[in-house]
Design a protein around this motif. Structure first.
Motif, PDB file in Angstrom:
ATOM      1  N   TYR A 104      -5.270   3.154  -5.421  1.00 33.26           N
ATOM      2  CA  TYR A 104      -4.496   2.186  -4.652  1.00 33.26           C
ATOM      3  C   TYR A 104      -3.030   2.605  -4.594  1.00 33.26           C
ATOM      4  O   TYR A 104      -2.415   2.616  -3.528  1.00 33.26           O
ATOM      5  N   ALA A 128      -6.467   5.034   8.492  1.00 32.45           N
ATOM      6  CA  ALA A 128      -6.434   3.604   8.167  1.00 32.45           C
ATOM      7  C   ALA A 128      -7.803   2.968   8.376  1.00 32.45           C
ATOM      8  O   ALA A 128      -8.231   2.122   7.587  1.00 32.45           O
ATOM      9  N   PHE A 152      -4.919  -0.794   7.712  1.00 33.00           N
ATOM     10  CA  PHE A 152      -4.685  -0.404   6.317  1.00 33.00           C
ATOM     11  C   PHE A 152      -4.387  -1.601   5.423  1.00 33.00           C
ATOM     12  O   PHE A 152      -4.940  -1.734   4.337  1.00 33.00           O
ATOM     13  N   CYS A 157       1.201   6.103   2.341  1.00 29.61           N
ATOM     14  CA  CYS A 157       1.679   5.278   3.456  1.00 29.61           C
ATOM     15  C   CYS A 157       3.207   5.316   3.535  1.00 29.61           C
ATOM     16  O   CYS A 157       3.774   5.408   4.622  1.00 29.61           O
ATOM     17  N   SER A 206      -2.644   5.599  -2.369  1.00 30.74           N
ATOM     18  CA  SER A 206      -2.679   5.280  -0.938  1.00 30.74           C
ATOM     19  C   SER A 206      -1.363   4.632  -0.497  1.00 30.74           C
ATOM     20  O   SER A 206      -0.888   4.880   0.613  1.00 30.74           O
ATOM     21  N   GLN A 207      -0.755   3.833  -1.365  1.00 35.28           N
ATOM     22  CA  GLN A 207       0.540   3.234  -1.034  1.00 35.28           C
ATOM     23  C   GLN A 207       1.619   4.309  -0.906  1.00 35.28           C
ATOM     24  O   GLN A 207       2.457   4.257   0.007  1.00 35.28           O
ATOM     25  N   SER A 267      -8.966  -6.642   8.130  1.00 34.70           N
ATOM     26  CA  SER A 267      -8.461  -5.389   8.696  1.00 34.70           C
ATOM     27  C   SER A 267      -8.552  -5.407  10.217  1.00 34.70           C
ATOM     28  O   SER A 267      -7.634  -4.957  10.910  1.00 34.70           O
ATOM     29  N   VAL A 319      -9.940   4.004   5.465  1.00 38.81           N
ATOM     30  CA  VAL A 319      -9.558   3.247   4.262  1.00 38.81           C
ATOM     31  C   VAL A 319     -10.099   1.818   4.341  1.00 38.81           C
ATOM     32  O   VAL A 319     -10.570   1.268   3.344  1.00 38.81           O
ATOM     33  N   ALA A 320     -10.068   1.224   5.532  1.00 33.11           N
ATOM     34  CA  ALA A 320     -10.587  -0.144   5.701  1.00 33.11           C
ATOM     35  C   ALA A 320     -12.077  -0.189   5.393  1.00 33.11           C
ATOM     36  O   ALA A 320     -12.549  -1.113   4.713  1.00 33.11           O
ATOM     37  N   LYS A 336     -12.583   0.248   1.633  1.00 33.78           N
ATOM     38  CA  LYS A 336     -12.270  -0.983   0.888  1.00 33.78           C
ATOM     39  C   LYS A 336     -13.475  -1.916   0.822  1.00 33.78           C
ATOM     40  O   LYS A 336     -13.679  -2.593  -0.162  1.00 33.78           O
ATOM     41  N   ALA A 342      -2.468   0.806  13.119  1.00 32.23           N
ATOM     42  CA  ALA A 342      -2.813   1.554  11.901  1.00 32.23           C
ATOM     43  C   ALA A 342      -2.463   0.756  10.647  1.00 32.23           C
ATOM     44  O   ALA A 342      -3.265   0.662   9.709  1.00 32.23           O
ATOM     45  N   LEU A 343      -1.279   0.163  10.630  1.00 31.61           N
ATOM     46  CA  LEU A 343      -0.873  -0.623   9.463  1.00 31.61           C
ATOM     47  C   LEU A 343      -1.732  -1.874   9.304  1.00 31.61           C
ATOM     48  O   LEU A 343      -2.024  -2.297   8.188  1.00 31.61           O
TER      49      LEU A 343
END
Length: 182
Positions: free
Chosen positions: A38, A74, A127, A45, A41-42, A92, A77-78, A81, A123-124
């Protein structure tokens, strides 16, 4: 009077219950220690937003390839998750829908708010999900409003002056990370 007898679980079975309820998060080993996925990934970003901020300031245009790669990562990643149990896909998708609404705004305002900024919001949104995206948008628009007021006060800006918006996304993202809202 009757007393209720409560039998507490043994420590071994209690430990099993605790470990089953937690989702194991993979960690990456580095020379200086470990970092969980996590946090990794932050950091990715933040790096992505910083790079796009520099490009937005220099060229006032965001490369379509980088934006498409951001949307693809993104989306991956969604989906990841969901499999790890970190959140529903619906949040998402709702975040991406906010970005699509911004695309529509870009179209009807003849790109007063750029298409690149709108694609970045998609994208954000994928994510971060809906609620974190809304926090980010509020913070970014707030920072840009404060910056614009200061620059207008110094008489360096006119009301029609355009400015790159991605740096405000980057700054707001870092502020929200430091405030532990993300």
């Amino acid at each position: 009077m009757r007393q209720l007898a409560v039998k507490l679980p043994a420590k071994a079975s209690e430990q099993k219950l605790r470990t089953k309820s937690k989702v194991s998060i993979k960690k990456i080993r580095t020379k200086r220690g470990e970092i969980d996925m996590y946090s990794f990934s932050q950091l990715c970003c933040v790096g992505y937003l910083c790079y796009l901020s520099v490009l937005d300031i220099q060229k006032r245009r965001l490369p379509e390839g980088l934006l498409a790669a951001g949307v693809g990562v993104a989306a991956a990643v969604a989906v990841l998750k969901i499999f790890l149990g970190f959140g529903p896909l619906l949040l998402s998708l709702a975040g991406a829908a906010v970005g699509i609404a911004f695309l529509w705004i870009s179209k009807i305002t003849d790109e007063a708010f750029g298409y690149g900024d709108s694609i970045l919001i998609i994208a954000l949104g994928l994510f971060l999900g809906l609620w974190k995206l809304l926090y980010l948008l509020m913070a970014a628009f707030g920072l840009s409003a404060i910056y614009s007021m200061v620059m207008m006060k110094k008489q360096n800006f006119q009301r029609t002056t355009t400015l790159p918006f991605v740096p405000f996304f980057g700054a707001a993202y870092v502020i929200l990370l430091l405030a532990r809202l993300f």
